[in-house]
Design a protein around this motif. Structure first.
Motif, PDB file in Angstrom:
ATOM      1  N   UNK A  33      20.095  -0.733 -19.286  1.00 17.16           N
ATOM      2  CA  UNK A  33      20.786   0.555 -19.310  1.00 17.16           C
ATOM      3  C   UNK A  33      19.840   1.741 -19.276  1.00 17.16           C
ATOM      4  N   UNK A  34      18.607   1.509 -18.871  1.00 13.84           N
ATOM      5  CA  UNK A  34      17.605   2.577 -18.765  1.00 13.84           C
ATOM      6  C   UNK A  34      17.653   3.174 -17.367  1.00 13.84           C
ATOM      7  N   UNK A  35      17.089   4.371 -17.199  1.00  9.41           N
ATOM      8  CA  UNK A  35      17.033   4.947 -15.848  1.00  9.41           C
ATOM      9  C   UNK A  35      16.284   3.998 -14.900  1.00  9.41           C
ATOM     10  N   UNK A  36      16.856   3.774 -13.745  1.00  9.17           N
ATOM     11  CA  UNK A  36      16.247   2.860 -12.774  1.00  9.17           C
ATOM     12  C   UNK A  36      15.232   3.647 -11.952  1.00  9.17           C
ATOM     13  N   UNK A  37      14.008   3.677 -12.474  1.00 11.59           N
ATOM     14  CA  UNK A  37      12.917   4.373 -11.799  1.00 11.59           C
ATOM     15  C   UNK A  37      11.661   3.532 -11.916  1.00 11.59           C
ATOM     16  N   UNK A  38      10.822   3.631 -10.920  1.00  9.96           N
ATOM     17  CA  UNK A  38       9.603   2.824 -10.867  1.00  9.96           C
ATOM     18  C   UNK A  38       8.405   3.711 -11.161  1.00  9.96           C
ATOM     19  N   UNK A  39       7.503   3.213 -12.013  1.00 13.40           N
ATOM     20  CA  UNK A  39       6.311   3.982 -12.362  1.00 13.40           C
ATOM     21  C   UNK A  39       5.164   3.057 -12.720  1.00 13.40           C
ATOM     22  N   UNK A  40       3.976   3.617 -12.697  1.00 12.71           N
ATOM     23  CA  UNK A  40       2.778   2.931 -13.161  1.00 12.71           C
ATOM     24  C   UNK A  40       2.167   3.809 -14.251  1.00 12.71           C
ATOM     25  N   UNK A  41       1.884   3.224 -15.403  1.00 10.69           N
ATOM     26  CA  UNK A  41       1.307   3.980 -16.508  1.00 10.69           C
ATOM     27  C   UNK A  41      -0.208   3.868 -16.473  1.00 10.69           C
ATOM     28  N   UNK A  42      -0.868   4.994 -16.658  1.00 10.41           N
ATOM     29  CA  UNK A  42      -2.327   5.035 -16.679  1.00 10.41           C
ATOM     30  C   UNK A  42      -2.796   5.976 -17.783  1.00 10.41           C
ATOM     31  N   UNK A  59      -2.434   4.009  -3.402  1.00 13.45           N
ATOM     32  CA  UNK A  59      -2.880   2.927  -2.529  1.00 13.45           C
ATOM     33  C   UNK A  59      -3.323   1.773  -3.405  1.00 13.45           C
ATOM     34  N   UNK A  60      -2.760   0.594  -3.174  1.00 16.78           N
ATOM     35  CA  UNK A  60      -3.031  -0.582  -3.983  1.00 16.78           C
ATOM     36  C   UNK A  60      -4.104  -1.456  -3.347  1.00 16.78           C
ATOM     37  N   UNK A  61      -5.122  -1.806  -4.140  1.00 15.25           N
ATOM     38  CA  UNK A  61      -6.146  -2.759  -3.733  1.00 15.25           C
ATOM     39  C   UNK A  61      -5.710  -4.121  -4.261  1.00 15.25           C
ATOM     40  N   UNK A  62      -5.461  -5.044  -3.349  1.00 13.04           N
ATOM     41  CA  UNK A  62      -5.029  -6.391  -3.701  1.00 13.04           C
ATOM     42  C   UNK A  62      -6.043  -7.372  -3.135  1.00 13.04           C
ATOM     43  N   UNK A  63      -6.627  -8.175  -4.017  1.00 10.03           N
ATOM     44  CA  UNK A  63      -7.609  -9.187  -3.597  1.00 10.03           C
ATOM     45  C   UNK A  63      -8.738  -8.591  -2.744  1.00 10.03           C
ATOM     46  N   UNK A  70       2.388   3.303  -2.114  1.00 14.08           N
ATOM     47  CA  UNK A  70       3.685   3.801  -2.555  1.00 14.08           C
ATOM     48  C   UNK A  70       3.570   5.303  -2.756  1.00 14.08           C
ATOM     49  N   UNK A  71       4.557   6.039  -2.313  1.00 17.41           N
ATOM     50  CA  UNK A  71       4.581   7.485  -2.450  1.00 17.41           C
ATOM     51  C   UNK A  71       4.664   7.867  -3.930  1.00 17.41           C
ATOM     52  N   UNK A  72       3.828   8.805  -4.369  1.00 20.11           N
ATOM     53  CA  UNK A  72       3.872   9.329  -5.730  1.00 20.11           C
ATOM     54  C   UNK A  72       4.810  10.522  -5.726  1.00 20.11           C
ATOM     55  N   UNK A  73       5.892  10.432  -6.478  1.00 20.78           N
ATOM     56  CA  UNK A  73       6.900  11.486  -6.476  1.00 20.78           C
ATOM     57  C   UNK A  73       6.727  12.481  -7.616  1.00 20.78           C
ATOM     58  N   UNK A  74       6.083  12.045  -8.697  1.00 25.19           N
ATOM     59  CA  UNK A  74       5.932  12.912  -9.867  1.00 25.19           C
ATOM     60  C   UNK A  74       4.865  12.322 -10.784  1.00 25.19           C
ATOM     61  N   UNK A  92       7.835   5.893  -5.500  1.00 25.14           N
ATOM     62  CA  UNK A  92       8.942   5.441  -4.671  1.00 25.14           C
ATOM     63  C   UNK A  92       8.898   3.917  -4.697  1.00 25.14           C
ATOM     64  N   UNK A  93      10.033   3.271  -4.801  1.00 24.11           N
ATOM     65  CA  UNK A  93      10.039   1.814  -4.911  1.00 24.11           C
ATOM     66  C   UNK A  93       9.689   1.118  -3.597  1.00 24.11           C
ATOM     67  N   UNK A  94       9.743   1.823  -2.482  1.00 25.75           N
ATOM     68  CA  UNK A  94       9.398   1.231  -1.189  1.00 25.75           C
ATOM     69  C   UNK A  94       7.889   1.070  -1.062  1.00 25.75           C
ATOM     70  N   UNK A  95       7.477  -0.113  -0.659  1.00 23.52           N
ATOM     71  CA  UNK A  95       6.069  -0.426  -0.456  1.00 23.52           C
ATOM     72  C   UNK A  95       5.790  -0.356   1.044  1.00 23.52           C
ATOM     73  N   UNK A  96       4.821   0.472   1.419  1.00 22.54           N
ATOM     74  CA  UNK A  96       4.451   0.647   2.824  1.00 22.54           C
ATOM     75  C   UNK A  96       3.145  -0.105   3.060  1.00 22.54           C
TER      76      UNK A  96
END
Length: 145
Positions: A33-42, A59-63, A70-74, A92-96
Motif C-alpha cells: 500500500x506504499x506509493x509505487x515509485x522506483x528509487x535508488x538510495x545513496x 547509468x548502471x555498470x553490470x559485470x 534509467x532516467x533520474x526524475x527527482x 523511471x522504471x523503464x530500463x534503456x
C-alpha cells in the motif's frame, strides 16, 4: 546540458536481473500500500542536482560494463533513522539498454558527462537485446561488443 550519474549495479548479473528486481520491488510496494515509485538510495547527495534532474540518467555498470540506464526524475535528500544524511534518486522504471562500455570497479557513484555516456541501443540492435545475457557477457569479454 544534462549530467548523468554512473553507479555499479551490485547483485545483478544482467540487465534482465535488474529489470526483474525493479518489477519485484514495485510489486512489493504495491502490495504494502506504499506509493509505487522506483528509487535508488545513496549516501552522497549530488551537488549538481539541477543538472542531473534536467534529463540526466543513472547509468548502471553490470559485470564490468555500462549496459543500461534509467532516467533520474527527482533527487530527494533525507536523514535516515540513524541520523545519517542520504538521498533517493527517483528513477523511471523503464530500463534503456545502451552500447556496452567497459568500466573498472569503483565505490559510490560518479558524474558522467553526456558526451562520455554510451549511446542507447537503437531499433537496429534487436538481435543483441534478444541475445542471452551470458553470451553477451562472453562476447564483451572478447572485445566483440
Amino acid at each position: 546540458m544534462a549530467l548523468n550519474i554512473l553507479k555499479l549495479c551490485v547483485g545483478c548479473d544482467s540487465v534482465e536481473d535488474l529489470e526483474e528486481w525493479i518489477a519485484f520491488k514495485l510489486d512489493e510496494r504495491r502490495r504494502a500500500g506504499e506509493p509505487v515509485e522506483h528509487f535508488h538510495t545513496t549516501r552522497m547527495v549530488p551537488s549538481r542536482t539541477n543538472e542531473v534532474t534536467s534529463g540526466g540518467s543513472l547509468y548502471w555498470v553490470i559485470k564490468g560494463n555500462v549496459q543500461c540506464r534509467q532516467l533520474i526524475t527527482e533527487i530527494r535528500p533525507f536523514v535516515d533513522g540513524e541520523g545519517i544524511g542520504r538521498c533517493k534518486l527517483m528513477l523511471d522504471e523503464n530500463v534503456v539498454r545502451t552500447d556496452w562500455q567497459p568500466r573498472r570497479a569503483f565505490q559510490g557513484w560518479r558524474y558522467l558527462k553526456a558526451e562520455d555516456a554510451p549511446a542507447d541501443l537503437g531499433k537496429g540492435h534487436a538481435g543483441l537485446v534478444a541475445m542471452p545475457a551470458d553470451l553477451r557477457q562472453e562476447l564483451a569479454s572478447l572485445g566483440l561488443l
